[in-house]
Design a protein around this motif. Structure first.
Motif, mmCIF file in Angstrom:
data_model
loop_
_atom_site.group_PDB
_atom_site.id
_atom_site.type_symbol
_atom_site.label_atom_id
_atom_site.label_comp_id
_atom_site.label_asym_id
_atom_site.label_seq_id
_atom_site.Cartn_x
_atom_site.Cartn_y
_atom_site.Cartn_z
ATOM 1 N N ALA A 35 8.241 -12.271 3.974
ATOM 2 C CA ALA A 35 9.105 -11.972 5.112
ATOM 3 C C ALA A 35 8.266 -11.681 6.357
ATOM 4 O O ALA A 35 8.633 -12.048 7.471
ATOM 5 N N GLU A 36 7.149 -11.010 6.157
ATOM 6 C CA GLU A 36 6.209 -10.736 7.261
ATOM 7 C C GLU A 36 4.904 -10.228 6.673
ATOM 8 O O GLU A 36 4.861 -9.744 5.554
ATOM 9 N N PHE A 37 3.828 -10.405 7.442
ATOM 10 C CA PHE A 37 2.584 -9.747 7.073
ATOM 11 C C PHE A 37 1.705 -9.631 8.296
ATOM 12 O O PHE A 37 1.872 -10.338 9.280
ATOM 13 N N VAL A 84 6.709 -4.126 -0.661
ATOM 14 C CA VAL A 84 5.660 -3.980 0.343
ATOM 15 C C VAL A 84 4.336 -3.990 -0.420
ATOM 16 O O VAL A 84 4.158 -3.235 -1.383
ATOM 17 N N CYS A 85 3.438 -4.874 0.014
ATOM 18 C CA CYS A 85 2.182 -5.085 -0.713
ATOM 19 C C CYS A 85 0.989 -4.953 0.218
ATOM 20 O O CYS A 85 1.106 -5.153 1.427
ATOM 21 N N SER A 86 -0.160 -4.610 -0.353
ATOM 22 C CA SER A 86 -1.405 -4.542 0.411
ATOM 23 C C SER A 86 -2.426 -5.486 -0.220
ATOM 24 O O SER A 86 -2.343 -5.798 -1.404
ATOM 25 N N CYS A 87 -3.371 -5.927 0.607
ATOM 26 C CA CYS A 87 -4.366 -6.900 0.141
ATOM 27 C C CYS A 87 -5.706 -6.638 0.812
ATOM 28 O O CYS A 87 -5.769 -6.311 1.996
ATOM 29 N N GLN A 114 -1.253 -6.347 5.000
ATOM 30 C CA GLN A 114 -0.076 -5.708 4.418
ATOM 31 C C GLN A 114 1.104 -6.614 4.711
ATOM 32 O O GLN A 114 1.184 -7.203 5.791
ATOM 33 N N GLY A 115 2.007 -6.750 3.741
ATOM 34 C CA GLY A 115 3.147 -7.623 3.951
ATOM 35 C C GLY A 115 4.381 -7.168 3.214
ATOM 36 O O GLY A 115 4.306 -6.380 2.271
#
Length: 149
Positions: free
Chosen positions: A87-89, A117-120, A137-138
């Protein structure tokens, strides 16, 4: 009754099949090296040659961004266990991506009913050492039952 959680081998096989269906990922030589519910490691098997670099000899931001986006989506998709899209990052480039290869590690930080919500972290591998070169982050969203075209 909740669905049984797939084994690590089943998650990885499913993820590799999904990755193989993405022509752009194949072009870049992306490989899933680890995958479980909400956690992923994605690497580029192509060396960081001039074709993947910008004018200063660093990995192009688009290559780092691709890795982050795809890793975030795999982390969110496996956490939600439904078909998903990004959806967004956002991404922060911390240092130049210089080295032989790139690796991204992502995890789901928060999982709701329809989004995660995820982090990388994206690392450049050089002479066996990892250097953090980007953070992302996305928000990963579940696709509706019948996706509109």
């Amino acid at each position: 009754m909740a669905e049984p959680v797939p084994s690590a081998e089943e998650f990885l096989a499913f993820g590799r099949q999904a990755l193989a269906s993405q022509p752009f990922s194949q072009l870049l030589g992306a490989e899933l090296t680890a995958l479980q519910a909400g956690v992923v490691e994605l690497q580029l098997q192509l060396p960081l040659t001039a074709q993947l670099q910008q004018q200063h000899g660093f990995a192009h931001g688009g290559v780092l961004s691709y890795l982050a986006d795809n890793a975030l989506t795999f982390a969110g998709g496996t956490a939600l266990r439904v078909p998903v899209v990004t959806a967004e990052f956002k991404i922060n480039y911390l240092r130049p991506g210089i080295g032989e290869r790139l690796v991204a590690r992502a995890r789901a930080v928060h999982v709701g009913r329809s989004q995660a919500v995820c982090s990388c972290e994206v690392f450049a591998l050089q002479d066996g050492a990892e250097k953090l070169c980007a953070l992302a982050q996305g928000t990963i969203a579940a696709l509706p039952e019948k996706a509109e075209t």
